[in-house]
Design a protein around this motif. Structure first.
Motif, PDB file in Angstrom:
ATOM      1  N   THR A 548       0.721  -1.307   0.112  1.00 44.30           N
ATOM      2  CA  THR A 548      -0.008  -0.039   0.148  1.00 44.30           C
ATOM      3  C   THR A 548       0.898   1.053  -0.034  1.00 44.30           C
ATOM      4  O   THR A 548       2.055   1.437   0.610  1.00 44.30           O
ATOM      5  N   ASP A 549       0.482   2.222  -0.893  1.00 40.55           N
ATOM      6  CA  ASP A 549       1.451   3.290  -0.988  1.00 40.55           C
ATOM      7  C   ASP A 549       0.651   4.499  -0.567  1.00 40.55           C
ATOM      8  O   ASP A 549      -0.294   5.071  -1.087  1.00 40.55           O
ATOM      9  N   TYR A 550       1.421   5.251   0.754  1.00 40.63           N
ATOM     10  CA  TYR A 550       0.830   6.355   0.987  1.00 40.63           C
ATOM     11  C   TYR A 550       1.559   7.596   1.056  1.00 40.63           C
ATOM     12  O   TYR A 550       1.778   8.434   1.771  1.00 40.63           O
ATOM     13  N   LEU A 551       2.550   7.584  -0.051  1.00 40.67           N
ATOM     14  CA  LEU A 551       3.697   8.536  -0.343  1.00 40.67           C
ATOM     15  C   LEU A 551       2.775  10.104  -0.496  1.00 40.67           C
ATOM     16  O   LEU A 551       3.412  10.936   0.111  1.00 40.67           O
ATOM     17  N   ASP A 552       1.882  10.071  -1.052  1.00 37.17           N
ATOM     18  CA  ASP A 552       1.185  11.334  -1.276  1.00 37.17           C
ATOM     19  C   ASP A 552      -0.209  11.527  -0.563  1.00 37.17           C
ATOM     20  O   ASP A 552      -1.131  12.219  -0.775  1.00 37.17           O
ATOM     21  N   ALA A 553      -0.533  10.663   0.287  1.00 31.18           N
ATOM     22  CA  ALA A 553      -1.924  10.248   1.003  1.00 31.18           C
ATOM     23  C   ALA A 553      -2.030  11.658   1.786  1.00 31.18           C
ATOM     24  O   ALA A 553      -0.909  12.198   2.308  1.00 31.18           O
ATOM     25  N   TYR A 554      -3.254  11.910   2.068  1.00 32.01           N
ATOM     26  CA  TYR A 554      -3.546  13.104   3.144  1.00 32.01           C
ATOM     27  C   TYR A 554      -4.985  12.963   3.214  1.00 32.01           C
ATOM     28  O   TYR A 554      -6.002  12.259   2.951  1.00 32.01           O
ATOM     29  N   VAL A 555      -5.627  13.442   4.622  1.00 35.68           N
ATOM     30  CA  VAL A 555      -6.521  13.307   5.127  1.00 35.68           C
ATOM     31  C   VAL A 555      -7.257  15.048   5.128  1.00 35.68           C
ATOM     32  O   VAL A 555      -6.811  15.927   5.424  1.00 35.68           O
ATOM     33  N   THR A 556      -8.687  14.821   4.782  1.00 38.31           N
ATOM     34  CA  THR A 556      -9.322  16.187   5.016  1.00 38.31           C
ATOM     35  C   THR A 556     -10.375  16.071   6.036  1.00 38.31           C
ATOM     36  O   THR A 556     -10.668  14.805   6.379  1.00 38.31           O
ATOM     37  N   ALA A 557     -11.175  16.996   6.359  1.00 39.91           N
ATOM     38  CA  ALA A 557     -12.019  17.019   7.441  1.00 39.91           C
ATOM     39  C   ALA A 557     -13.335  15.738   7.340  1.00 39.91           C
ATOM     40  O   ALA A 557     -13.844  15.592   6.017  1.00 39.91           O
TER      41      ALA A 557
END
Length: 559
Positions: A548-557
């Motif tokens: 699983t690749d979370y290199l560019d992952a981010y979270v919004t509200a």
């Protein structure tokens, strides 16, 4: 990828990260935040894994869980992201000699987690450690697969002149920022992407030697130079990543923390997802339909490149018999397995190299040249016929077998299905199931302490060779202990034909056919991947092969 690479349900890369190795193409959770929503202050993702981490030592890792951790905490010359190779610690393409057998990389400035610089010497040491018998490397055949000078001879225990002489490996640090790699022949098409794999990631000699036997046994006995550090590891329970501020490209990483809890039961993992304790979950069985009904926008499916099969121990008395292996192959209803148990988009197969994975020089998929659905395993009537022939050859009327596997819930359901199919269609054959924690399973598999082993393989690079060379005689990944001089010769020929792509491709096609006709293993299915991802999670990639690749992952509200 190993052992299998990993084991059973490779398809469950989050909840069931049990495969044995790799890198990858991909599908992602979402390309951008909807409506331009801004990233939240707390950039934290939570997941569940069906297995604890077996090892965080790059010389010992063979499974997807370990590789997931290592590749996110270490940085190599290249990195795979969204099905593309990116230059990581290498500043760009290397200088290549006129004969195309020497490539020289220049390293960018980067630091270890203790603040010391990462140097070319760290790469030289790490690669040589991978072929040093004293380090007991578990996956070093990738060094030879890359075509690095002398690697194959150093790894060959029958080669008295070169075996174990790791200092003869064709890699050398010319200075702190320059790494020279010598090849046996011009680089294969997959060479640069292969260098992203955990086997080629750097290690620092002074730290490894100082830790001794404690090296890589806990989160504080390893060094990191990748996007994340392993902040904690409670064995059997959980682990946690933290953003590595010393990573050369730290500004790219938006997540501050990634947490994993161990959950062997997929029902428990799905419940964690429904109650917002985790942010994504891999799905199978009835959970696919139920979540599609309640959360349709969160469920996503895609084909993948993992292959699953029964290892048949070719060294054992019964499974060493060709007719008995043919009987087992014919006894199993593969369509019933994927429809009745997996229900995740996987499809039955009787081949070794997956469909839709790699194209030849003519642009055609590998499966377009060899039978698309593989070679027919036979009917249940054929199974009984082969079993009758095997009984005469073996001088028996009954056979008791042991099937080993990991101990996740879904894996055990698959075990029961396979065992019942064999018992039903081969009267007199019984199968005892031995389900073990993932690390124990790997030890039994590697040691050949089984008759049957339920396992899978994820590719290490996008070429049929990654599914084929592991079955050569004596290969450390060949725990089916298959041995064929004809198969070995075809693989060896293909490995020397990088400059003749069509000839190389033809030999790979022929090699798969030889192995299929020997019924060395029992292919079962090619995986499909279905995941549920929360709508506030963006740019989370699920490669068709690889972690699983979370290199560019981010979270919004959360809404």
């Amino acid at each position: 990828m190993k052992k299998a690479k990993w084991s059973l349900v490779l398809s469950f890369i989050l909840a069931l990260s049990l495969v044995l190795s790799a890198c990858g193409s991909s599908g992602k959770s979402d390309s951008s935040s909807k409506g331009g929503a801004a990233a939240t202050k707390d950039q934290v993702l939570n997941f569940a894994s069906s297995a604890d981490i077996p090892s965080i030592d790059p010389t010992q890792a063979t499974d997807s869980t370990s590789i997931q951790v290592i590749t996110n905490t270490l940085s190599g010359l290249t990195r795979m992201h969204n099905n593309k190779m990116e230059w990581d610690l290498a500043t760009g393409a290397p200088k290549v000699s006129a004969d195309k057998k020497t490539v020289t990389f220049t390293l960018r400035d980067s630091k270890w987690s203790d603040g010391k610089p990462v140097t070319a010497h760290d790469f030289e040491y790490a690669w040589k450690r991978q072929v040093d018998p004293a380090a007991k490397p578990a996956y070093n055949f990738l060094i030879a697969a890359a075509g690095i000078k002398n690697a194959a001879k150093i790894e060959d225990s029958s080669n008295k002149k070169f075996y174990g002489k790791f200092n003869e490996l064709g890699v050398k640090a010319l200075d702190d920022k320059t790494l020279q790699v010598q090849l046996e022949q011009p680089a294969a098409p997959f060479f640069y992407s292969l260098l992203s794999q955990w086997v080629f990631l750097p290690q620092r000699a002074d730290f490894v030697k100082a830790q001794g036997k404690k090296y890589a046994t806990s989160a504080d006995t390893v060094l990191f130079n990748g996007p994340f550090t392993l902040a904690s590891w409670k064995k059997g329970q959980s682990w946690s990543f933290k953003k590595n501020k010393n990573y050369w490209n730290a500004k790219r990483i938006k997540l501050s923390e990634v947490n994993y809890s161990v959950s062997k039961d997929i029902a428990t993992s799905v419940n964690l997802y429904k109650t917002n304790k985790i942010d994504a979950v891999s799905l199978a069985q009835e959970f696919v339909a139920s979540l599609k009904a309640t959360n349709p926008k969160e469920v996503k499916s895609q084909p993948a490149s993992g292959m699953f099969f029964l290892y048949l121990n070719n060294k054992r008395k019964y499974t060493g018999n060709l007719n008995f292996r043919k009987a087992i192959n014919a006894a199993i209803d593969r369509q019933g397995l994927v429809d009745g148990i997996l229900k995740d988009g996987s499809f039955p197969s009787n081949y070794i190299v997956p469909k839709g994975f790699a194209a030849g020089p003519d642009g055609k998929d590998f499966r377009a040249s060899n039978p698309e659905k593989g070679w027919p395993a036979g009917t249940t009537a054929d199974a009984k016929k082969y079993w009758d022939a095997a009984k005469k050859e073996l001088g028996v009327s009954k056979v008791n077998l042991e099937l080993i596997s990991s101990d996740s819930t879904t894996t055990q359901q698959l075990d029961e299905y396979v065992a019942n199919q064999i018992k039903k269609n081969l009267p007199g054959v019984t199968v005892k199931i031995n389900a073990q924690p993932w690390a124990n399973y790997l030890k039994l598999n590697n040691a050949g302490q089984f008759d049957l082993a339920y396992s899978g393989w994820l590719p290490d690079y996008q070429d049929p060779m990654t599914f084929l060379d592991m079955w050569t005689t004596g290969n450390p990944m060949n725990s089916a202990f298959y041995s064929s001089k004809k198969f070995d010769s075809l693989i060896k020929a293909a490995q020397s034909e990088n400059a003749q792509p069509q000839k190389r491709w033809n030999n790979l096609l022929a090699a798969e056919k030889v192995m299929a006709n020997d019924y060395a293993i029992a292919p079962l299915y090619q995986e499909g991947s279905t995941v549920a991802v929360k709508p506030y999670v963006h740019n989370l990639y699920y490669p068709s092969y690889g972690p699983t690749d979370y290199l560019d992952a981010y979270v919004t509200a959360k809404k």
